[in-house]
Design a protein around this motif. Structure first.
Motif, mmCIF file in Angstrom:
data_model
loop_
_atom_site.group_PDB
_atom_site.id
_atom_site.type_symbol
_atom_site.label_atom_id
_atom_site.label_comp_id
_atom_site.label_asym_id
_atom_site.label_seq_id
_atom_site.Cartn_x
_atom_site.Cartn_y
_atom_site.Cartn_z
ATOM 1 N N GLU A 109 -3.691 0.130 4.314
ATOM 2 C CA GLU A 109 -4.057 1.515 4.016
ATOM 3 C C GLU A 109 -4.126 2.342 5.301
ATOM 4 O O GLU A 109 -4.665 1.876 6.311
ATOM 5 N N SER A 148 0.832 -1.209 0.000
ATOM 6 C CA SER A 148 0.000 0.000 0.000
ATOM 7 C C SER A 148 0.865 1.257 0.000
ATOM 8 O O SER A 148 1.783 1.386 0.798
ATOM 9 N N PRO A 192 -5.139 5.557 -1.575
ATOM 10 C CA PRO A 192 -4.136 4.500 -1.430
ATOM 11 C C PRO A 192 -4.101 3.650 -2.699
ATOM 12 O O PRO A 192 -5.137 3.437 -3.341
#
Length: 403
Positions: free
Chosen positions: A232, A176, A266
């Protein structure tokens, strides 16, 4: 080796002066410090323990203009920050700022002889630090160049830059990545170098606790931050962080500069970070132009503004406002009908909710809506007509932000 050399110079100066001495890099992060001499304040203790004086103190020191000093000066005390007055001597080599030497001096009692010792120590430090600066600057420049290319619109450049980063292990591979863009707008024509240093100081504050979790580059009045993680980040955490950084930058740049922040979505890894970057860059326009965002905008919050903000600035003109809406504006001298239309559309055409928001009776609302339809020639029960007017109102809001 350099740490040992620098530490020896700092310790020798401190013993000679009988005072606590520290040396910081240009972003006000501690490089090394002497032992305490009983004169230490809370800021020094915190900096020694955490290797960081804290964002409020860093902002205050930068706001004194210390990075532009060419000779020693006094930083005034700030009791609210628990900071005593201290002498600050810039360490430069051929004009390049390498570090800032700090000597606690609450009563400003340093003698001329002691000042000479400080100057001698500064010269010795400059010689030591410049060697490291040349090496570190090459590494930093290579890393930042690769990061910029990773976020470019060219797939070929991105692929090559990713290989470079992985080979040099300059950025870890994670599932991420979230990109934030920090733009500084300054109407006082502050030197770009001052703005860049303020941005670097803020980025360094974010990256220092966990260098593997963040990467950044700074170019002129823009900083780009990549936050790297296994999952995230929370959106509210990103907003709080961005707000704090923007304030620190504004405090550090003398002259009333404004720092706005755009936060992208993200994305799945570095190879997709360019998408998050493009969205973050668009969000910075929203942060600057739309007062509702208060200087920090997230891509996910932009809604209908997302495509409109991609219109080039030179093409964002009143001609984009639909003719029916322009006609309404021309005949609405008190802006009552335009306001009514905006509230009505913002409440998805719900008459009860719109009337309540406007604090008027529903009958009054119906009367105004009929006036709007007569002037515009549009039917507010038709989705296309409502969309046409709603987009026009969004364009109007953006035009106001350009002024």
């Amino acid at each position: 080796m350099i740490d040992n050399e620098l530490q020896r110079i700092v310790d020798a100066l401190a013993e000679s002066l009988g005072r606590s001495v520290a040396i910081n890099d240009p972003t006000i992060h501690l490089l090394c410090a002497s032992r305490h001499f009983g004169d230490e304040d809370a800021v020094r203790v915190h900096a020694v323990l955490q290797r960081d004086a804290g964002s409020a103190v860093i902002g205050y020191l930068l706001a004194q203009g210390v990075t532009r000093w060419t000779e020693p000066g006094v930083i005034p005390a700030r009791p609210d920050l628990r900071l005593q007055a201290r002498l600050c001597a810039p360490v430069r080599w051929r004009g390049v700022l390498l570090a800032l030497l700090m000597v606690i001096d609450p009563d400003r009692s340093l003698t001329s002889d002691q000042m000479n010792r400080v100057q001698d120590a500064v010269a010795a430090m400059a010689a030591v630090l410049y060697r490291e600066f040349l090496v570190a600057d090459r590494h930093r420049a290579a890393r930042e160049t690769a990061l910029r290319k990773v976020l470019s619109g060219s797939e070929k450049q991105r692929k090559k830059a990713l290989e470079s980063l992985k080979e040099g292990q300059r950025v870890r591979t994670v599932p991420s990545v979230t990109v934030s863009v920090f733009d500084v707008w300054d109407e006082a024509d502050t030197e770009t170098a001052q703005i860049e240093l303020a941005l670097r100081a803020s980025m360094e504050t974010l990256a220092r606790p966990d260098p593997a979790a963040a990467a950044y580059f700074v170019k002129d009045c823009r900083a780009v931050l990549l936050q790297l993680g296994d999952k995230e980040p929370a959106q509210d955490q990103l907003r709080r962080q961005a707000t704090a950084v923007a304030q620190q930058v504004q405090d550090a740049v003398v002259g009333g500069a404004r720092c706005v922040v755009g936060i992208g979505d993200p994305c799945a890894g570095l190879d997709q970070a360019w998408v998050s970057y493009e969205r973050a860059a668009i969000a910075t326009r929203a942060a600057r132009m739309l007062p509702g965002f208060e200087g920090v905008a997230q891509w996910a919050e932009l809604g209908a503004y997302a495509p409109l903000l991609q219109i080039p600035a030179k093409r964002l003109t009143p001609n984009l406002v639909p003719a029916p809406l322009r006609a309404l504006i021309a005949q609405d001298s008190h802006n009552r009908l335009v306001q009514t239309l905006a509230v009505y559309l913002d409440h998805a055409g719900s008459s009860p909710q719109a009337a309540a928001a406007l604090h008027i009776h529903r009958t009054s609302l119906y009367y105004r809506l009929r006036q709007i339809e007569e002037i515009t020639g549009l039917d507010l029960t038709r989705g296309d007509d409502r969309l046409n007017l709603h987009v026009g109102l969004c364009v109007l809001t953006l035009l106001e932000g350009v002024k």
